[in-house]
Design a protein around this motif. Sequence first.
Motif, PDB file in Angstrom:
ATOM      1  N   PRO A 115       0.833  -1.327   0.080  1.00  0.00           N
ATOM      2  CA  PRO A 115      -0.074   0.003  -0.033  1.00  0.00           C
ATOM      3  C   PRO A 115       0.775   1.248   0.123  1.00  0.00           C
ATOM      4  N   PRO A 116       0.486   2.235  -0.701  1.00  0.00           N
ATOM      5  CA  PRO A 116       1.266   3.510  -1.019  1.00  0.00           C
ATOM      6  C   PRO A 116       1.169   4.253   0.502  1.00  0.00           C
ATOM      7  N   TRP A 117       2.229   5.024   0.945  1.00  0.00           N
ATOM      8  CA  TRP A 117       2.283   5.901   1.866  1.00  0.00           C
ATOM      9  C   TRP A 117       3.511   6.895   1.692  1.00  0.00           C
ATOM     10  N   ALA A 118       3.112   7.994   2.414  1.00  0.00           N
ATOM     11  CA  ALA A 118       3.850   9.285   2.389  1.00  0.00           C
ATOM     12  C   ALA A 118       3.907   9.974   3.399  1.00  0.00           C
ATOM     13  N   THR A 119       5.171  10.536   3.879  1.00  0.00           N
ATOM     14  CA  THR A 119       5.312  11.238   4.990  1.00  0.00           C
ATOM     15  C   THR A 119       6.589  12.562   4.755  1.00  0.00           C
ATOM     16  N   ASP A 120       6.067  13.675   5.414  1.00  0.00           N
ATOM     17  CA  ASP A 120       6.923  14.707   5.514  1.00  0.00           C
ATOM     18  C   ASP A 120       7.921  14.444   6.333  1.00  0.00           C
ATOM     19  N   SER A 121       9.070  15.565   6.628  1.00  0.00           N
ATOM     20  CA  SER A 121      10.104  15.341   7.386  1.00  0.00           C
ATOM     21  C   SER A 121       9.579  15.384   8.979  1.00  0.00           C
ATOM     22  N   ASN A 122       8.481  15.791   9.216  1.00  0.00           N
ATOM     23  CA  ASN A 122       7.887  15.871  10.675  1.00  0.00           C
ATOM     24  C   ASN A 122       7.097  14.487  10.648  1.00  0.00           C
ATOM     25  N   GLY A 123       6.886  13.752   9.849  1.00  0.00           N
ATOM     26  CA  GLY A 123       6.378  12.533  10.105  1.00  0.00           C
ATOM     27  C   GLY A 123       4.880  12.684  10.026  1.00  0.00           C
ATOM     28  N   ASN A 124       4.333  13.625   9.179  1.00  0.00           N
ATOM     29  CA  ASN A 124       2.934  13.890   8.978  1.00  0.00           C
ATOM     30  C   ASN A 124       2.680  12.950   7.672  1.00  0.00           C
ATOM     31  N   ALA A 125       1.502  12.239   7.789  1.00  0.00           N
ATOM     32  CA  ALA A 125       1.072  11.422   6.498  1.00  0.00           C
ATOM     33  C   ALA A 125       0.271  12.406   5.566  1.00  0.00           C
ATOM     34  N   LEU A 126       0.687  12.183   4.206  1.00  0.00           N
ATOM     35  CA  LEU A 126       0.244  12.941   3.115  1.00  0.00           C
ATOM     36  C   LEU A 126      -0.747  12.093   2.274  1.00  0.00           C
ATOM     37  N   ASP A 127      -1.517  12.683   1.609  1.00  0.00           N
ATOM     38  CA  ASP A 127      -2.484  12.028   0.780  1.00  0.00           C
ATOM     39  C   ASP A 127      -1.710  11.329  -0.353  1.00  0.00           C
ATOM     40  N   THR A 128      -1.917  10.051  -0.806  1.00  0.00           N
ATOM     41  CA  THR A 128      -1.106   9.249  -1.785  1.00  0.00           C
ATOM     42  C   THR A 128      -1.848   8.053  -2.201  1.00  0.00           C
ATOM     43  N   HIS A 129      -1.884   7.741  -3.497  1.00  0.00           N
ATOM     44  CA  HIS A 129      -2.455   6.771  -4.168  1.00  0.00           C
ATOM     45  C   HIS A 129      -2.090   6.197  -5.441  1.00  0.00           C
ATOM     46  N   TYR A 130      -2.387   4.976  -5.576  1.00  0.00           N
ATOM     47  CA  TYR A 130      -1.701   4.308  -6.924  1.00  0.00           C
ATOM     48  C   TYR A 130      -2.974   4.453  -8.156  1.00  0.00           C
ATOM     49  N   VAL A 131      -2.102   4.872  -9.168  1.00  0.00           N
ATOM     50  CA  VAL A 131      -2.950   4.696 -10.455  1.00  0.00           C
ATOM     51  C   VAL A 131      -2.408   3.734 -11.249  1.00  0.00           C
ATOM     52  N   ILE A 132      -3.278   2.707 -11.712  1.00  0.00           N
ATOM     53  CA  ILE A 132      -2.766   1.617 -12.602  1.00  0.00           C
ATOM     54  C   ILE A 132      -2.974   1.751 -14.032  1.00  0.00           C
ATOM     55  N   GLU A 133      -1.716   1.711 -14.883  1.00  0.00           N
ATOM     56  CA  GLU A 133      -2.195   1.779 -16.212  1.00  0.00           C
ATOM     57  C   GLU A 133      -1.248   0.586 -16.936  1.00  0.00           C
ATOM     58  N   ASN A 134      -2.006  -0.390 -17.183  1.00  0.00           N
ATOM     59  CA  ASN A 134      -1.140  -1.639 -17.880  1.00  0.00           C
ATOM     60  C   ASN A 134      -0.262  -2.128 -16.726  1.00  0.00           C
ATOM     61  N   THR A 135       0.944  -2.188 -17.044  1.00  0.00           N
ATOM     62  CA  THR A 135       1.982  -2.885 -16.377  1.00  0.00           C
ATOM     63  C   THR A 135       2.822  -1.498 -15.635  1.00  0.00           C
ATOM     64  N   THR A 136       2.388  -0.103 -15.374  1.00  0.00           N
ATOM     65  CA  THR A 136       2.853   1.002 -14.919  1.00  0.00           C
ATOM     66  C   THR A 136       1.923   1.246 -13.893  1.00  0.00           C
ATOM     67  N   VAL A 137       2.601   1.559 -12.665  1.00  0.00           N
ATOM     68  CA  VAL A 137       2.083   1.741 -11.408  1.00  0.00           C
ATOM     69  C   VAL A 137       2.643   3.324 -10.947  1.00  0.00           C
ATOM     70  N   THR A 138       1.674   4.220 -10.915  1.00  0.00           N
ATOM     71  CA  THR A 138       2.112   5.386 -10.590  1.00  0.00           C
ATOM     72  C   THR A 138       1.534   5.937  -9.227  1.00  0.00           C
ATOM     73  N   GLN A 139       2.570   6.261  -8.284  1.00  0.00           N
ATOM     74  CA  GLN A 139       2.283   7.052  -7.121  1.00  0.00           C
ATOM     75  C   GLN A 139       1.977   8.166  -7.081  1.00  0.00           C
TER      76      GLN A 139
END
Length: 393
Positions: A248-272
């Motif tokens: 599962p995707p996750w993203a945090t800034d340097s203070n440890g705060n979580a950011l909104d993030t998700h994957y987009v699937i297009e064929n065999t490419t997964v974009t975060q």
Amino acid sequence: QVDKEKLAGILSSSRGRRHLKQMSSHATRDVQWEIDIVDDVQGPYHIVLEKENFWYVNGDEWFEILDSGKLMDEIAALVNDKFDIVSQGDSSIDTETATAAAIIEQVEADKASAETIGGNIVSKLNSQLVTIDSDQAEMISATFSSISEDNTHFNIQLPLDSAIAELIDGVVIAKDRDLDYRITTEILEGGIRNCFIIEKPDSPELYPVSYAFDESVVFEYSVDDYGKRDGSVCVRNNSGESVAFISPPWATDSNGNALDTHYVIENTTVTQVVEHKGKDVSYPIIADPTIGIYFSNYKWEYVSAYKGWSLRLYPSTAFINLLQQPARSALYAPSWAAVYNACHSNSHWINTNSMKGQYDCHLTWAPTKTYYGIDAWRPYVSALQYYVTKCNP
């Protein structure tokens, strides 16, 4: 800081001694810290903490302090921090690269060793092989042993433009020549962890990673038995077998705060997608997609005491790491499908419902075990009974 007197008291108590297991020898690995304790009554103690294990050393003898619930909790409570090891790098390495290594080291992962051979960065572990071209760090070639008939092989193309890679303390670090981000690659047992280090407000929000498998595959969002997603991605072959996962995707800034993030699937490419522009965030930001296999091996073992067969499943380190994340509900079905497809044709396989119940119990309550023992002779019971009996009804 550690309250040495209290720790010595815990170790010298009758309860502490009951949970000491003598080890004739032990080669330390990934040591986080060591301390010496002098106790006038019980004598000197030497304590070693690894990633998840405590050891008491007396001369040449090692004693493992077993994970006995409250005992380990009490010992761990004496430690104020997680003992993150921050790489100091090398004097010849630029500051930004060394900082990238330090940032990634703060996110715990069990790395496989890697070295530079003939211009390539190579990691070998048993039948696992991962290769990265130092002059074209955007291309990664990986082969993993798995429970399927053939090894799992795939290539990864990272969103970099002819990046040059450096290997620092087992972490491969590459920087895009035009854009303000770096990508680090850590090679795990059974997986590859790529971290995007997003350095500035005008850095991109889209990070596409393309995968090429030796067989025809389909990428799809993982769902649990109720059709609910947890954000992870399942990779299936033409037979519908689950051959790999992306965490599962996750993203945090340097203070440890979580950011909104998700994957987009297009064929065999997964974009975060990391939504950071125009947000109140502190840079750098870390975003972390990991691709891996569920199990590196399995074997059937006859248990004479029960006159029955037990299936031993050996989870990869990448899968174990993933199972310790809060979002994991959608991992059960595809990983079980991989086990079923690989093992159910064996004549020892019986009582599918019971084996599935034991499997779910291990993933829920004992995900970090070296192997999951799934016993074919055990009855099918409720989830509560699996918990009460420690997955062995």
